[in-house]
Design an enzyme around this catalytic site. Structure first.
Site, PDB file in Angstrom:
ATOM      1  N   GLU A  64      15.936 -33.997  73.293  1.00 39.46           N
ATOM      2  CA  GLU A  64      16.294 -33.484  74.624  1.00 39.46           C
ATOM      3  C   GLU A  64      17.125 -34.487  75.408  1.00 39.46           C
ATOM      4  O   GLU A  64      16.925 -35.700  75.291  1.00 39.46           O
ATOM      5  CB  GLU A  64      15.006 -33.198  75.412  1.00 39.46           C
ATOM      6  CG  GLU A  64      14.168 -32.131  74.765  1.00 39.46           C
ATOM      7  CD  GLU A  64      12.749 -32.067  75.301  1.00 39.46           C
ATOM      8  OE1 GLU A  64      12.211 -30.953  75.386  1.00 39.46           O
ATOM      9  OE2 GLU A  64      12.163 -33.108  75.622  1.00 39.46           O
ATOM     10  N   LYS A  77      18.104 -39.250  80.383  1.00 39.33           N
ATOM     11  CA  LYS A  77      17.260 -39.819  79.321  1.00 39.33           C
ATOM     12  C   LYS A  77      17.482 -39.026  78.046  1.00 39.33           C
ATOM     13  O   LYS A  77      17.626 -37.806  78.093  1.00 39.33           O
ATOM     14  CB  LYS A  77      15.785 -39.760  79.741  1.00 39.33           C
ATOM     15  CG  LYS A  77      14.839 -40.305  78.665  1.00 39.33           C
ATOM     16  CD  LYS A  77      13.424 -40.481  79.189  1.00 39.33           C
ATOM     17  CE  LYS A  77      12.625 -39.217  79.155  1.00 39.33           C
ATOM     18  NZ  LYS A  77      11.215 -39.431  79.539  1.00 39.33           N
ATOM     19  N   GLN A 148       0.270 -42.101  74.572  1.00 39.55           N
ATOM     20  CA  GLN A 148       0.284 -42.030  76.048  1.00 39.55           C
ATOM     21  C   GLN A 148      -1.066 -42.366  76.684  1.00 39.55           C
ATOM     22  O   GLN A 148      -1.144 -42.628  77.889  1.00 39.55           O
ATOM     23  CB  GLN A 148       0.670 -40.612  76.521  1.00 39.55           C
ATOM     24  CG  GLN A 148       1.871 -39.979  75.860  1.00 39.55           C
ATOM     25  CD  GLN A 148       3.161 -40.720  76.135  1.00 39.55           C
ATOM     26  OE1 GLN A 148       3.405 -41.164  77.259  1.00 39.55           O
ATOM     27  NE2 GLN A 148       3.977 -40.902  75.109  1.00 39.55           N
ATOM     28  N   ASP A 235       4.666 -28.972  76.271  1.00 35.31           N
ATOM     29  CA  ASP A 235       5.931 -29.280  76.926  1.00 35.31           C
ATOM     30  C   ASP A 235       7.139 -28.778  76.155  1.00 35.31           C
ATOM     31  O   ASP A 235       8.231 -29.322  76.273  1.00 35.31           O
ATOM     32  CB  ASP A 235       6.037 -30.796  77.192  1.00 35.31           C
ATOM     33  CG  ASP A 235       5.962 -31.625  75.914  1.00 35.31           C
ATOM     34  OD1 ASP A 235       5.794 -31.029  74.831  1.00 35.31           O
ATOM     35  OD2 ASP A 235       6.090 -32.852  75.988  1.00 35.31           O
TER      36      ASP A 235
HETATM   37  N1  LIG Z   1       4.579 -34.131  80.232  1.00 35.57           N
HETATM   38  C1  LIG Z   1       5.250 -35.223  79.985  1.00 35.57           C
HETATM   39  O1  LIG Z   1       5.947 -35.736  80.853  1.00 35.57           O
HETATM   40  C2  LIG Z   1       5.133 -35.874  78.650  1.00 35.57           C
HETATM   41  C3  LIG Z   1       5.628 -37.161  78.458  1.00 35.57           C
HETATM   42  C4  LIG Z   1       5.437 -37.792  77.223  1.00 35.57           C
HETATM   43  C5  LIG Z   1       4.785 -37.103  76.218  1.00 35.57           C
HETATM   44  N2  LIG Z   1       4.363 -35.820  76.417  1.00 35.57           N
HETATM   45  C6  LIG Z   1       3.658 -35.072  75.382  1.00 35.57           C
HETATM   46  O2  LIG Z   1       2.343 -35.605  75.332  1.00 35.57           O
HETATM   47  C7  LIG Z   1       1.798 -35.422  74.026  1.00 35.57           C
HETATM   48  C8  LIG Z   1       1.192 -36.706  73.537  1.00 35.57           C
HETATM   49  O3  LIG Z   1       2.208 -37.672  73.331  1.00 35.57           O
HETATM   50  P1  LIG Z   1       1.879 -39.007  72.553  1.00 35.57           P
HETATM   51  O4  LIG Z   1       3.114 -39.826  72.590  1.00 35.57           O
HETATM   52  O5  LIG Z   1       0.588 -39.595  73.066  1.00 35.57           O
HETATM   53  O6  LIG Z   1       1.629 -38.402  71.091  1.00 35.57           O
HETATM   54  P2  LIG Z   1       0.773 -38.998  69.885  1.00 35.57           P
HETATM   55  O7  LIG Z   1       1.181 -38.242  68.672  1.00 35.57           O
HETATM   56  O8  LIG Z   1       0.864 -40.491  69.869  1.00 35.57           O
HETATM   57  O9  LIG Z   1      -0.736 -38.625  70.255  1.00 35.57           O
HETATM   58  C9  LIG Z   1      -1.223 -37.312  70.248  1.00 35.57           C
HETATM   59  C10 LIG Z   1      -2.691 -37.332  69.863  1.00 35.57           C
HETATM   60  O10 LIG Z   1      -3.214 -36.008  69.978  1.00 35.57           O
HETATM   61  C11 LIG Z   1      -4.180 -35.841  68.957  1.00 35.57           C
HETATM   62  N3  LIG Z   1      -4.444 -34.415  68.770  1.00 35.57           N
HETATM   63  C12 LIG Z   1      -3.642 -33.477  68.181  1.00 35.57           C
HETATM   64  N4  LIG Z   1      -4.261 -32.273  68.209  1.00 35.57           N
HETATM   65  C13 LIG Z   1      -5.450 -32.455  68.844  1.00 35.57           C
HETATM   66  C14 LIG Z   1      -6.520 -31.594  69.196  1.00 35.57           C
HETATM   67  N5  LIG Z   1      -6.519 -30.299  68.875  1.00 35.57           N
HETATM   68  N6  LIG Z   1      -7.595 -32.116  69.866  1.00 35.57           N
HETATM   69  C15 LIG Z   1      -7.627 -33.445  70.199  1.00 35.57           C
HETATM   70  N7  LIG Z   1      -6.646 -34.316  69.868  1.00 35.57           N
HETATM   71  C16 LIG Z   1      -5.564 -33.827  69.214  1.00 35.57           C
HETATM   72  C17 LIG Z   1      -3.549 -36.546  67.758  1.00 35.57           C
HETATM   73  O11 LIG Z   1      -4.528 -36.875  66.761  1.00 35.57           O
HETATM   74  C18 LIG Z   1      -2.913 -37.782  68.413  1.00 35.57           C
HETATM   75  O12 LIG Z   1      -3.787 -38.893  68.380  1.00 35.57           O
HETATM   76  C19 LIG Z   1       2.965 -34.915  73.167  1.00 35.57           C
HETATM   77  O13 LIG Z   1       2.801 -33.536  72.990  1.00 35.57           O
HETATM   78  C20 LIG Z   1       4.197 -35.234  73.992  1.00 35.57           C
HETATM   79  O14 LIG Z   1       5.231 -34.317  73.725  1.00 35.57           O
HETATM   80  C21 LIG Z   1       4.513 -35.211  77.613  1.00 35.57           C
END
Ligand SMILES: NC(=O)c1ccc[n+]([C@@H]2O[C@H](COP(=O)([O-])OP(=O)(O)OC[C@H]3O[C@@H](n4cnc5c(N)ncnc54)[C@H](O)[C@@H]3O)[C@@H](O)[C@H]2O)c1
Length: 350
Positions: A64, A77, A148, A235
């Site tokens: 994106e 970004k 995160q 998202d």
């Molecule tokens: N809204 C925003 O501004 C924003 C910003 C950054 C990231 N994000 C989103 O946040 C999410 C997390 O990002 P990240 O960098 O931490 O990803 P990541 O892959 O490092 O961590 C995600 C975690 O979720 C766990 N997971 C997956 N399915 C699950 C479930 N059903 N129950 C419990 N845990 C589960 C995984 O095992 C993993 O540890 C992503 O979907 C990313 O796109 C959103």
């Protein structure tokens, strides 16, 4: 060969320097300052030229571009989201970004934004919770303990005042990592065996999972009256975390609604379903939490203004310090029309 002008050299913040900056500033201080910077820009929301981000979808993820402009500065970004990456030893989200001077179009800052995205996302969550969570919230359920997670916990501690986090992830190793990293943070950390267990006694529920599908991290029966839900992980089109019935019971708050309708939890609802943009709550133009029994939902997808605010904060913070290095990013010949001559002169000097 002519020397590049001062404007041709652009400050660049590398990953290494971002880590130095976070550690030198103190992560909680930096999260608090970013929260205030983002909130200040949300207060002047109408001044920004806004657009939903430009997304390029593929079976494994999304890439994106997120541009925004306030008439003085322009920012964008580059960010990806590839949930499968984690299984290949890669990050789900990586990013970098740029700030430019609108008057000349010249860039004024280039930065890594993988770390800065984690920081600004946590700061935005804390900003939303500061306005929407029930008063005196102390306990947060943190579902999804990946990249995160710790940032989210620390921002909620510093800005909202939580003192306990209840962690759950389908992968126990992620929960162990998160608990280990939060040791010494001052937060009480409780490792939970299910999402149901994690939400017990929590006033704030943060969902931050990654899966490229409609997932149901929370079902309706798991969400009691008065809770604030901070839903980060839904998202993208086809990528949500909450059961639709929760949305129907909640007061829903968004960043930039045209983007959230495409990407957020509310993609499960008709286009006409009422939502409130967070900036209106912050400025007092719209009510936030109605009463202590209302479920409030921050349907976070991440909006370009948050990155813009973070980049402006960063530009001011690193100016004249060794947290950035000047890089030769722009071709800027002495005679602006003699771009080719600059190449010839460089060849002659070899
Ligand atoms: N809204 C925003 O501004 C924003 C910003 C950054 C990231 N994000 C989103 O946040 C999410 C997390 O990002 P990240 O960098 O931490 O990803 P990541 O892959 O490092 O961590 C995600 C975690 O979720 C766990 N997971 C997956 N399915 C699950 C479930 N059903 N129950 C419990 N845990 C589960 C995984 O095992 C993993 O540890 C992503 O979907 C990313 O796109 C959103």
């Amino acid at each position: 060969m002519t020397n590049p002008s001062d404007l041709a050299l652009v400050p660049f913040v590398s990953v290494e320097n971002m880590m130095r900056l976070i550690n030198a500033t103190g992560i909680e201080t930096m999260l608090a300052e970013l929260t205030d910077a983002i909130e200040a820009d949300f207060r002047r929301w109408p001044e920004f030229d806004k657009t939903p981000r430009v997304a390029s979808h593929s079976p494994g993820g999304v890439i994106e571009l997120m541009p925004v402009c306030d008439g003085v500065l322009y920012g964008f970004k580059y960010v990806n989201g590839h949930p499968k990456n984690i299984r290949e030893g890669l990050q789900t989200v990586t990013a970098f970004g740029l700030l430019a001077d609108v008057a000349t179009g010249y860039p004024v800052l280039l930065s890594e934004m993988t770390l800065l995205t984690a920081m600004r996302t946590a700061a935005t969550s804390a900003m939303a919770a500061r306005h929407l969570a029930p008063g005196g919230a102390r306990v947060m359920a943190m579902i999804g303990n990946g990249a995160q997670a710790e940032f989210q916990c620390l921002a909620m501690k510093r800005v909202v005042g939580i003192d306990s986090v209840r962690l759950y992830d389908i992968d126990g190793a992620a929960t162990e990592k998160c608990a280990r990293n939060l040791k010494g943070s001052g937060l009480e950390v409780v490792k939970c065996a299910s999402a149901q267990e994690a939400v017990e006694g929590a006033q704030i529920i943060t969902t931050c999972t990654a899966d490229k599908q409609f997932a149901t991290i929370l079902t309706d029966n798991m969400v009691g009256a008065g809770v604030h839900i901070n839903a980060i992980g839904g998202d993208c089109p086809g990528k949500t975390e909450l059961h639709r019935d929760i949305l129907l019971r909640a007061g829903i708050f968004t960043e930039y609604t045209p983007q959230t309708r495409i990407e957020g939890e509310i993609q499960q609802l008709p286009e006409t379903h009422p939502v409130t943009e967070l900036w209106q709550v912050i400025t007092g133009a719209a009510p936030g939490r109605r009463d202590d029994r209302q479920i409030t939902l921050f349907d976070s997808v991440g909006f370009a203004i948050e990155d813009f605010s973070a980049l402006v904060w960063l530009r001011d913070r690193v100016a004249g310090t060794d947290f950035c290095q000047m890089i030769d990013l722009l071709a800027d010949p002495d005679d602006p029309r003699d771009l080719y001559g600059m190449v010839l002169r460089a060849q002659a000097q070899r």
